[in-house]
Design a protein around this motif. Sequence first.
Motif, short mmCIF file in Angstrom:
data_model
loop_
_atom_site.label_atom_id
_atom_site.label_comp_id
_atom_site.label_asym_id
_atom_site.label_seq_id
_atom_site.Cartn_x
_atom_site.Cartn_y
_atom_site.Cartn_z
N GLU A 23 0.82 -1.21 0.00
CA GLU A 23 0.00 0.00 0.00
C GLU A 23 0.85 1.26 0.00
O GLU A 23 0.53 2.24 -0.66
CB GLU A 23 -0.94 0.00 1.20
CG GLU A 23 -2.01 -1.07 1.11
CD GLU A 23 -2.96 -1.04 2.29
OE1 GLU A 23 -3.10 0.02 2.93
OE2 GLU A 23 -3.55 -2.10 2.57
N SER A 24 1.92 1.24 0.78
CA SER A 24 2.81 2.40 0.89
C SER A 24 4.22 1.92 0.56
O SER A 24 4.90 1.35 1.42
CB SER A 24 2.74 2.98 2.30
OG SER A 24 3.58 4.10 2.40
N LEU A 59 -2.11 2.33 -8.21
CA LEU A 59 -2.45 2.15 -6.80
C LEU A 59 -1.56 2.99 -5.90
O LEU A 59 -1.98 3.46 -4.84
CB LEU A 59 -2.33 0.67 -6.40
CG LEU A 59 -3.36 -0.28 -7.00
CD1 LEU A 59 -3.00 -1.73 -6.71
CD2 LEU A 59 -4.75 0.04 -6.46
N TRP A 60 -0.32 3.20 -6.30
CA TRP A 60 0.62 4.00 -5.53
C TRP A 60 0.50 5.49 -5.85
O TRP A 60 1.19 6.31 -5.24
CB TRP A 60 2.06 3.56 -5.80
CG TRP A 60 2.40 2.18 -5.30
CD1 TRP A 60 1.68 1.39 -4.45
CD2 TRP A 60 3.57 1.43 -5.63
NE1 TRP A 60 2.32 0.20 -4.23
CE2 TRP A 60 3.50 0.19 -4.95
CE3 TRP A 60 4.67 1.68 -6.43
CZ2 TRP A 60 4.48 -0.78 -5.05
CZ3 TRP A 60 5.66 0.71 -6.53
CH2 TRP A 60 5.55 -0.51 -5.84
#
Length: 105
Positions: A23-24, A59-60
Amino acid sequence: MPEQSHPLYAKDRDLVDRLLAVESPADEHLVDAARLLMRYEGFPGARDLQEDLAKTLRLWGLNRESLHSQTRAIWAAGFGPHAMGLTAPAEAVGSGFDTSDQEGS
């Protein structure tokens, strides 16, 4: 042009699957994504990997230009296996072909 299979597809598939779950992203994730994007750029096959790498960037919240800008800064700051006391896997750098064992002519 017929679809080709890449010799590193299986390892790269596993890595792309792991990147999709991030996610990160940390520096190593960004570097891996950039490396794989460059490896498969223009490659006539592995469309699923190419599509999943593009999805990972979305997504990033990144595009290729911003990813490459960040990874240039990461490398310029001294990132690398040597900085972490590690040895890079052969497939992570260049072709993995070692000429040090060959005799000179």
